[in-house]
Design an enzyme around this catalytic site. Structure first.
Site, short mmCIF file in Angstrom:
data_model
loop_
_atom_site.label_atom_id
_atom_site.label_comp_id
_atom_site.label_asym_id
_atom_site.label_seq_id
_atom_site.Cartn_x
_atom_site.Cartn_y
_atom_site.Cartn_z
N ARG A 95 5.53 6.12 13.57
CA ARG A 95 5.51 6.78 12.27
C ARG A 95 4.98 8.20 12.38
O ARG A 95 4.01 8.45 13.11
CB ARG A 95 4.60 5.97 11.33
CG ARG A 95 4.75 6.31 9.87
CD ARG A 95 3.85 5.45 9.03
NE ARG A 95 2.47 5.95 9.04
CZ ARG A 95 1.43 5.30 8.57
NH1 ARG A 95 1.56 4.09 8.05
NH2 ARG A 95 0.22 5.83 8.60
N ASP A 137 0.60 4.99 1.88
CA ASP A 137 -0.11 5.38 3.10
C ASP A 137 -1.32 6.27 2.82
O ASP A 137 -1.23 7.28 2.12
CB ASP A 137 0.83 6.10 4.08
CG ASP A 137 1.76 5.12 4.79
OD1 ASP A 137 1.37 3.95 4.99
OD2 ASP A 137 2.88 5.52 5.14
N HIS A 181 4.56 0.31 -0.07
CA HIS A 181 5.40 -0.49 0.82
C HIS A 181 4.60 -1.64 1.41
O HIS A 181 3.37 -1.66 1.35
CB HIS A 181 6.04 0.37 1.91
CG HIS A 181 5.04 1.10 2.75
ND1 HIS A 181 4.45 2.28 2.35
CD2 HIS A 181 4.52 0.82 3.96
CE1 HIS A 181 3.62 2.70 3.28
NE2 HIS A 181 3.63 1.82 4.27
N HIS A 220 0.83 -1.21 0.00
CA HIS A 220 0.00 0.00 0.00
C HIS A 220 0.87 1.26 0.00
O HIS A 220 2.04 1.23 0.39
CB HIS A 220 -0.93 0.05 1.22
CG HIS A 220 -0.19 0.13 2.52
ND1 HIS A 220 0.42 -0.96 3.10
CD2 HIS A 220 0.06 1.17 3.33
CE1 HIS A 220 1.01 -0.59 4.23
NE2 HIS A 220 0.82 0.71 4.39
C1 SIN Z 1 3.55 0.94 7.55
O1 SIN Z 1 2.81 0.33 6.77
O2 SIN Z 1 3.59 2.17 7.56
C2 SIN Z 1 4.41 0.17 8.52
C3 SIN Z 1 5.43 -0.68 7.85
C4 SIN Z 1 6.03 -1.69 8.78
O3 SIN Z 1 5.41 -2.08 9.79
O4 SIN Z 1 7.13 -2.15 8.51
#
Ligand code: SIN
Length: 317
Positions: free
Chosen positions: A289, A124, A272, A122
């Site tokens: 994050r 974000d 990602h 996805h």
């Molecule tokens: C995310 O999707 O922002 C997190 C990625 C992760 O947990 O490595």
């Protein structure tokens, strides 16, 4: 030590400093060494990191033991931090910080996922009309093995399509919203949180980068549900083709976390994948994050995205 060469527009502000930049693959990902992110960076270094981000799509830093406040302050040098997460919340006392915990709410659904190569990939918050411009993820508790994150370069994916298919997708738009991964059902909590802050948007399938002008294949497999104007079968089959294409290994980089590592990605031009292997292991994993306010995407034809439900994401100040 290598200088940043920015293909595209130059950053508007200070001239870029030289960085200790170590690319990791041909298309995406570079480590940046020699900076202390706990303190304000000189404007020329901010410009150089920004240029590196636009070129390499995700940049990584090691050994940066930041507090939540330092994390937000670092992010604030590159844009305006938003609320941690518009639907799933934030860390108590730190409204701009979102907790990415092993058992975080947004990874809990009912039933078995239909596992296809793009499951879970996805960009974000593309359910919002102005998805974050960038995300900055900080590792605090890292398993001794497992738990890697992967990113893919959506500009390289676009470039690799045939010119005929590029022309076709250039004109398309699609509907993005939060739904459980394919095959799974929603928990009551998921439904409640999504009802409280419904977000549904239509974005172009090909996005023109607001800073560099480059085109990317703006498909976010977890959120993009259907292509506007196609029949359900046409939409499903074209999305399967595009989703499979954007996650081809040649466009991706895989990052092995350490405690105090930071990943900073251009959310305008990447997707990602959070790790799934941690659910087979007993180890804890805790990251945090911060996301930066983004612009409303614009397609090749100049048409901006439209909100179907929900308000734009705002900076939290
Ligand atoms: C995310 O999707 O922002 C997190 C990625 C992760 O947990 O490595």
């Amino acid at each position: 030590m290598s200088d940043i060469l920015l293909a595209g527009r130059e950053p508007a502000s200070a001239p870029a400093a030289s960085l200790d930049l170590r690319p990791l693959t041909g298309h995406i990902g570079a480590e940046i060494h020699g900076l202390d992110l706990s303190r304000p960076l000189p404007p020329s270094t901010v410009a150089a990191v920004q240029a590196a981000l636009w070129q390499w799509k995700v940049v990584f830093f090691r050994k940066q033991p930041l507090t939540h406040a330092q994390h937000v302050a670092f992010a604030g040098q590159f844009g305006r931090p938003t609320l941690g997460h518009p639907v799933y919340g934030y860390v108590d006392g730190h409204p701009q910080v979102y907790s990415v915990a092993r058992n975080r709410f947004s990874s809990r659904h009912t039933g078995d996922q239909l596992l296809r190569p793009w499951t879970g990939w996805h960009t974000d918050v593309t359910a919002a009309v102005n998805p974050p411009a960038a995300s900055i993820l900080r590792g605090v508790v890292i398993p001794p093995y497992g738990g890697d994150t992967q990113w893919t370069n959506l500009e390289a994916a676009y470039e690799a399509l045939s010119p005929t298919l590029r022309d076709f997708v250039d004109a398309l738009r699609g509907i993005h919203q939060f739904v459980p991964p394919e095959g799974q059902g929603a928990t009551e909590e998921f439904l409640r949180k999504n009802r409280a802050r419904p977000l549904v948007s239509e974005h172009p399938l090909v996005r023109v980068h607001p800073a560099t002008g480059r085109r990317s294949l703006y498909v976010s497999p977890l959120f993009l549900q259907r292509i506007t104007g196609l029949s359900p079968r046409e939409s499903r089959q074209l999305l399967d083709l595009l989703f499979e294409h954007v996650v081809l290994p040649e466009f991706t980089v895989r990052f092995r976390w350490e405690k105090d590592s930071i990943a900073f990605w251009d959310n305008n031009a990447t997707a990602h994948l959070a790790p799934r292997d941690i659910y087979r292991l007993d180890f804890d994993r805790q990251l945090y994050r911060v996301t930066l306010k983004g612009e409303v995407p614009v397609g090749v034809d100049g048409r901006p995205s439209t909100a179907i439900e929900g308000e734009p994401l705002d900076a939290y100040e």
